[in-house]
Design an enzyme around this catalytic site. Structure first.
Site, short mmCIF file in Angstrom:
data_model
loop_
_atom_site.label_atom_id
_atom_site.label_comp_id
_atom_site.label_asym_id
_atom_site.label_seq_id
_atom_site.Cartn_x
_atom_site.Cartn_y
_atom_site.Cartn_z
N TYR A 139 -75.37 40.61 86.16
CA TYR A 139 -76.10 40.36 84.90
C TYR A 139 -77.44 41.07 85.06
CZ TYR A 139 -77.84 37.24 81.09
OH TYR A 139 -78.33 36.71 79.93
N HIS A 144 -80.65 43.24 78.10
CA HIS A 144 -79.57 42.35 77.68
C HIS A 144 -79.93 40.89 77.96
CE1 HIS A 144 -75.60 40.69 77.03
NE2 HIS A 144 -75.58 40.22 78.26
N GLU A 212 -70.05 47.83 80.16
CA GLU A 212 -70.46 47.79 81.56
C GLU A 212 -69.92 49.00 82.30
OE1 GLU A 212 -70.01 44.17 83.73
OE2 GLU A 212 -69.91 42.91 81.93
N TYR A 255 -69.95 26.81 79.87
CA TYR A 255 -70.70 27.46 80.95
C TYR A 255 -71.72 26.55 81.64
CZ TYR A 255 -75.21 28.26 78.58
OH TYR A 255 -76.43 28.12 77.99
N LYS A 264 -64.11 34.26 80.36
CA LYS A 264 -64.15 35.58 81.00
C LYS A 264 -62.87 35.91 81.75
CE LYS A 264 -68.51 36.95 80.36
NZ LYS A 264 -68.90 38.27 79.88
N THR A 361 -73.56 43.54 81.24
CA THR A 361 -73.74 44.26 79.98
C THR A 361 -74.96 45.16 80.05
OG1 THR A 361 -72.74 42.41 78.80
CG2 THR A 361 -73.98 43.99 77.49
N GLU A 375 -75.37 40.76 70.64
CA GLU A 375 -76.71 41.31 70.38
C GLU A 375 -76.75 42.12 69.10
OE1 GLU A 375 -78.37 42.89 74.40
OE2 GLU A 375 -76.18 42.77 74.56
#
Length: 430
Positions: A139, A144, A212, A255, A264, A361, A375
């Site tokens: 991450y 992001h 990614e 999460y 995921k 990302t 986003e």
């Protein structure tokens, strides 16, 4: 590798004419590795992309045109080759470059050998290039993480306190990594709808892509043998494009407290060609300044980012043409691949040949450079205009395609494409 290495010279040309086109992703300076079947029913083998062709390395090895320490390329994955380490990687790359160079007659002037060695990409089936024992997703884009934090928390405190101190990551599912072109079913799961006391079981309503890249481990480390930041890049075999599909509404409910799980685990798509770190060397550049200065184990001198232009296109169901919805660059990533690997192993965690590490990302600073629909649409509140239709999130039948390349002087080192089409959720008892 030195930037003076002849395999990456800007003026190098191949006798495979399509490789010399200025917009080809696969010039002789690239030579990415993949696994393919030349025809239906044929055995998988390792090849290298050159222009619109695939060079069959198993044929070269078998015919004695390519010298290797052991049979490596009549294989269903790159793992046996990757496990041989940098000395073998560079020896093989140098031999392939020489065989494909415009002035080398060995294959160029032997029609029978050429017919065996070259396979049109259009007639081959590209397979998952690596047997992946483990997958970790990071991450590492500050832009992001800031955008996501601003959407769901106080925009003035978008980054959590630990974000600037460590490369945040989680262990994903290697079992559901698939190669470009593999259709992906919309996942089912628990969703907590606004105003409802309990969750419902439903197909995902907010399906998203994540732009990614990923890198593969070629030289593993053992347990309790941390990888130094200064040594990390020497262990990386190469990079791919990576789309870590994300079920935003399933993730929002699951999460806390342990992070993403079903949101995921249903699919991660990668591109079929692995671009080596040697091919990327001319495009090395400075990473963003880091403040505060990382702890000592995360420090490295010099340039550790790579200038890779990245794009995302979305083709709505029923449309012939895709619309480019985002453009960004890998060089903006706050945490480098070396820092990711150093942090991953500092606790004593071991890695294995073929382990895949996702960048997280990749987003830039303006709206057109955001690497997810979360986003780009403000969590669905401002749908994208795709010319006659709109999208807040991905709908069934939509195709998402990632692409990327490094721009050289008259040539590109490209990654090809990473594509997937969304199929309806499978029926379930719920």
């Amino acid at each position: 590798m030195s930037k003076n290495d002849p395999t990456i010279a800007a003026d190098l040309r191949s006798w495979v004419e399509t490789a010399n086109a200025a917009d080809s992703h696969f010039p002789i300076q690239n030579l990415p590795y993949g696994v393919f079947r030349p025809a239906a029913g044929a055995q998988p083998r390792v090849g290298v992309a050159i222009g619109d062709q695939i060079l069959d390395l198993s044929y070269l090895e078998r015919s004695g045109l390519l010298r290797t320490p052991a049979p490596l390329f009549a294989a269903a994955s790159l793992n046996p080759f990757m496990a041989r380490g940098p000395e073998t990687w560079r020896s093989v790359r140098a031999q392939i470059s020489s065989l494909l160079a415009a002035g080398t007659p060995t294959l160029r002037d032997d029609a029978a050998a050429r017919a065996q060695a070259l396979v049109p990409q259009s007639s081959a089936t590209l397979l998952l290039p690596v047997e992946i024992p483990g997958y970790t997703d990071f991450y590492s884009s500050k832009e992001h993480a800031t955008n996501v934090g601003a959407l769901f928390r106080d925009p003035k405190n978008a980054l959590l306190p630990n974000w600037l101190e460590i490369p945040i990551g989680y262990n994903g599912r290697a079992s559901s990594v698939v190669v470009s072109g593999t259709p992906v079913h919309r996942p089912n799961g628990q969703i907590k709808l606004p105003g409802q006391e309990r969750p419902v079981f439903s197909p995902c309503l907010k399906l998203d892509f994540e732009l990614e890249t990923g890198f593969f481990i070629g030289v593993p480390n053992g347990m309790a043998e941390p990888v130094a930041c200064s040594d990390a890049e020497s262990r990386i075999f190469g990079m791919v494009l990576l789309n870590d599909w994300s079920a935003r509404d399933i993730q929002a409910w699951e999460y806390v407290p342990l992070g993403p799980f079903n949101a995921k685990g249903f699919a991660t798509t990668i591109s079929p060609w692995v671009v080596t770190m040697d091919a990327l060397e001319p495009f090395r550049t400075r990473q963003p300044a880091q403040d505060p200065e990382p702890l000592p184990y995360l420090r490295h001198d010099g340039s550790h980012a790579f200038d890779i232009h990245l794009e995302v296109a979305l083709r709505p169901q029923g449309r012939e043409r895709a619309v480019t919805i985002a453009r960004t660059n890998f060089k903006t990533m706050y945490w480098t691949m070396a820092q990711q690997l150093a942090h991953h192993t500092v606790s004593g965690c071991n890695t294995r040949v073929g382990d895949l590490m996702g960048s997280g990302t990749i987003s830039g600073t303006d709206a057109g450079s955001y690497g997810s629909l979360l986003e780009l649409t403000g969590n669905g509140k401002q749908p994208l205009d795709l010319g006659g239709t709109t999208r807040a999130f991905i709908e069934d039948g939509d195709e998402v395609t990632l692409t990327g390349w490094c721009q050289g002087d008259g040539y590109r080192v490209g990654f090809g494409e990473c594509s997937g089409t969304i199929l309806p959720a499978l029926p379930t008892q719920g």
